[in-house]
Design a protein around this motif. Structure first.
Motif, PDB file in Angstrom:
ATOM      1  N   LEU A 109      32.705 -70.917  68.255  1.00 14.50           N
ATOM      2  CA  LEU A 109      33.246 -71.609  69.431  1.00 14.50           C
ATOM      3  C   LEU A 109      34.403 -70.833  70.046  1.00 14.50           C
ATOM      4  O   LEU A 109      34.523 -70.751  71.270  1.00 14.50           O
ATOM      5  CB  LEU A 109      33.683 -73.028  69.061  1.00 14.50           C
ATOM      6  N   TYR A 110      35.254 -70.258  69.214  1.00 15.28           N
ATOM      7  CA  TYR A 110      36.389 -69.484  69.725  1.00 15.28           C
ATOM      8  C   TYR A 110      35.902 -68.232  70.461  1.00 15.28           C
ATOM      9  O   TYR A 110      36.395 -67.907  71.539  1.00 15.28           O
ATOM     10  CB  TYR A 110      37.327 -69.090  68.581  1.00 15.28           C
ATOM     11  N   THR A 116      28.843 -75.594  52.616  1.00 15.88           N
ATOM     12  CA  THR A 116      29.552 -76.487  53.535  1.00 15.88           C
ATOM     13  C   THR A 116      30.776 -75.803  54.126  1.00 15.88           C
ATOM     14  O   THR A 116      30.999 -75.852  55.350  1.00 15.88           O
ATOM     15  CB  THR A 116      29.959 -77.782  52.817  1.00 15.88           C
ATOM     16  N   ILE A 117      31.560 -75.154  53.291  1.00 18.38           N
ATOM     17  CA  ILE A 117      32.759 -74.459  53.781  1.00 18.38           C
ATOM     18  C   ILE A 117      32.363 -73.302  54.702  1.00 18.38           C
ATOM     19  O   ILE A 117      32.981 -73.090  55.746  1.00 18.38           O
ATOM     20  CB  ILE A 117      33.626 -73.972  52.600  1.00 18.38           C
ATOM     21  N   GLY A 118      31.317 -72.563  54.341  1.00 17.29           N
ATOM     22  CA  GLY A 118      30.852 -71.460  55.188  1.00 17.29           C
ATOM     23  C   GLY A 118      30.425 -71.943  56.560  1.00 17.29           C
ATOM     24  O   GLY A 118      30.764 -71.336  57.582  1.00 17.29           O
ATOM     25  N   GLY A 119      29.687 -73.044  56.607  1.00 16.58           N
ATOM     26  CA  GLY A 119      29.278 -73.593  57.889  1.00 16.58           C
ATOM     27  C   GLY A 119      30.451 -74.102  58.703  1.00 16.58           C
ATOM     28  O   GLY A 119      30.487 -73.945  59.927  1.00 16.58           O
ATOM     29  N   LEU A 120      31.442 -74.700  58.016  1.00 18.70           N
ATOM     30  CA  LEU A 120      32.631 -75.188  58.720  1.00 18.70           C
ATOM     31  C   LEU A 120      33.514 -74.049  59.208  1.00 18.70           C
ATOM     32  O   LEU A 120      34.282 -74.222  60.157  1.00 18.70           O
ATOM     33  CB  LEU A 120      33.431 -76.126  57.810  1.00 18.70           C
ATOM     34  N   VAL A 121      33.447 -72.890  58.592  1.00 18.16           N
ATOM     35  CA  VAL A 121      34.216 -71.730  59.051  1.00 18.16           C
ATOM     36  C   VAL A 121      33.504 -71.036  60.210  1.00 18.16           C
ATOM     37  O   VAL A 121      34.143 -70.638  61.193  1.00 18.16           O
ATOM     38  CB  VAL A 121      34.453 -70.744  57.875  1.00 18.16           C
ATOM     39  N   PHE A 122      32.180 -70.884  60.108  1.00 14.64           N
ATOM     40  CA  PHE A 122      31.435 -70.191  61.162  1.00 14.64           C
ATOM     41  C   PHE A 122      31.430 -70.942  62.489  1.00 14.64           C
ATOM     42  O   PHE A 122      31.422 -70.324  63.553  1.00 14.64           O
ATOM     43  CB  PHE A 122      29.987 -69.961  60.730  1.00 14.64           C
ATOM     44  N   LEU A 123      31.444 -72.267  62.442  1.00 16.14           N
ATOM     45  CA  LEU A 123      31.391 -73.055  63.673  1.00 16.14           C
ATOM     46  C   LEU A 123      32.606 -72.823  64.572  1.00 16.14           C
ATOM     47  O   LEU A 123      32.444 -72.493  65.752  1.00 16.14           O
ATOM     48  CB  LEU A 123      31.221 -74.536  63.344  1.00 16.14           C
ATOM     49  N   PRO A 124      33.847 -72.936  64.085  1.00 17.88           N
ATOM     50  CA  PRO A 124      34.982 -72.674  64.972  1.00 17.88           C
ATOM     51  C   PRO A 124      35.103 -71.209  65.393  1.00 17.88           C
ATOM     52  O   PRO A 124      35.564 -70.924  66.497  1.00 17.88           O
ATOM     53  CB  PRO A 124      36.206 -73.115  64.179  1.00 17.88           C
ATOM     54  N   VAL A 179      29.887 -63.831  74.753  1.00 19.88           N
ATOM     55  CA  VAL A 179      28.648 -64.480  74.330  1.00 19.88           C
ATOM     56  C   VAL A 179      27.973 -63.694  73.209  1.00 19.88           C
ATOM     57  O   VAL A 179      27.418 -64.283  72.273  1.00 19.88           O
ATOM     58  CB  VAL A 179      27.686 -64.635  75.535  1.00 19.88           C
ATOM     59  N   ARG A 180      28.060 -62.377  73.267  1.00 17.34           N
ATOM     60  CA  ARG A 180      27.379 -61.541  72.269  1.00 17.34           C
ATOM     61  C   ARG A 180      27.988 -61.696  70.884  1.00 17.34           C
ATOM     62  O   ARG A 180      27.280 -61.536  69.883  1.00 17.34           O
ATOM     63  CB  ARG A 180      27.430 -60.073  72.695  1.00 17.34           C
ATOM     64  N   ARG A 181      29.261 -61.986  70.780  1.00 15.47           N
ATOM     65  CA  ARG A 181      29.897 -62.156  69.464  1.00 15.47           C
ATOM     66  C   ARG A 181      29.876 -63.608  69.000  1.00 15.47           C
ATOM     67  O   ARG A 181      29.881 -63.877  67.798  1.00 15.47           O
ATOM     68  CB  ARG A 181      31.339 -61.655  69.512  1.00 15.47           C
ATOM     69  N   GLY A 182      29.872 -64.570  69.919  1.00 20.69           N
ATOM     70  CA  GLY A 182      29.924 -65.985  69.539  1.00 20.69           C
ATOM     71  C   GLY A 182      28.581 -66.592  69.188  1.00 20.69           C
ATOM     72  O   GLY A 182      28.495 -67.481  68.332  1.00 20.69           O
TER      73      GLY A 182
END
Length: 126
Positions: free
Chosen positions: A73-74, A62-70, A82-85
Motif C-alpha cells: 500500500l505504501y 500471518t505476520i508475513g501477510g500483515l507486513v507485505f500488505l502495508p 505501481v511496479r514495486r507495490g
C-alpha cells in the motif's frame, strides 16, 4: 398403473410423526457429537498434543501477510510506484489468509471450543 399417495397418507399409514422423528434424530446427533468431539481413538479424556510446527508456520504466515500488505500500500499509494507495490499487494492475501485461518483454528482448538481440533490443520508427514 401407479398408485399415487400423498405425504399425509404415508405418514398416517406408518404411524410416524415426522416432527418427533426429526427431534429424535437431532437429539441423537447432539449426543453423538458430544462424545466424538472430546474422544480420540487413543482413549477418552486424552488431550491432543499441541502442533508446534503448524503453530509456528501459522504465526509466520500471518505476520508475513500483515507486513507485505502495508508495504504494498505504501509503495502504491505513498510513492505512486505501481511496479514495486503490485507484487506485495498480490502476494499478501496468499500469505495472510491461510496463516490467519490456521491461527484461528489453533486458538479455538487450544481454548477447547466445540468443533475445533488440531487434526483439522494440514500436517506434514513425520
Amino acid at each position: 398403473m401407479r398408485k399415487r399417495m400423498s405425504r399425509n397418507t404415508d405418514a398416517e399409514e406408518t404411524g410416524i410423526n415426522l416432527l418427533d422423528a426429526t427431534r429424535d434424530s437431532v437429539d441423537d446427533y447432539d449426543r453423538l457429537s458430544t462424545h466424538t468431539d472430546d474422544e480420540k481413538s487413543e482413549g477418552v479424556g486424552e488431550r491432543e498434543p499441541f502442533p508446534y510446527k503448524e503453530a509456528f508456520l501459522a504465526v509466520v504466515l500471518t505476520i508475513g501477510g500483515l507486513v507485505f500488505l502495508p508495504i504494498g500500500l505504501y509503495e502504491l499509494l505513498g510513492r505512486g510506484d505501481v511496479r514495486r507495490g503490485t507484487p506485495f499487494l498480490c502476494i499478501s492475501p496468499f500469505i495472510l489468509l491461510p496463516g490467519a485461518y490456521h491461527l484461528h483454528i489453533l486458538i479455538r482448538a487450544y481454548l477447547g471450543h466445540r468443533g475445533y481440533h488440531y487434526y483439522q490443520l494440514v500436517r506434514r508427514p513425520h
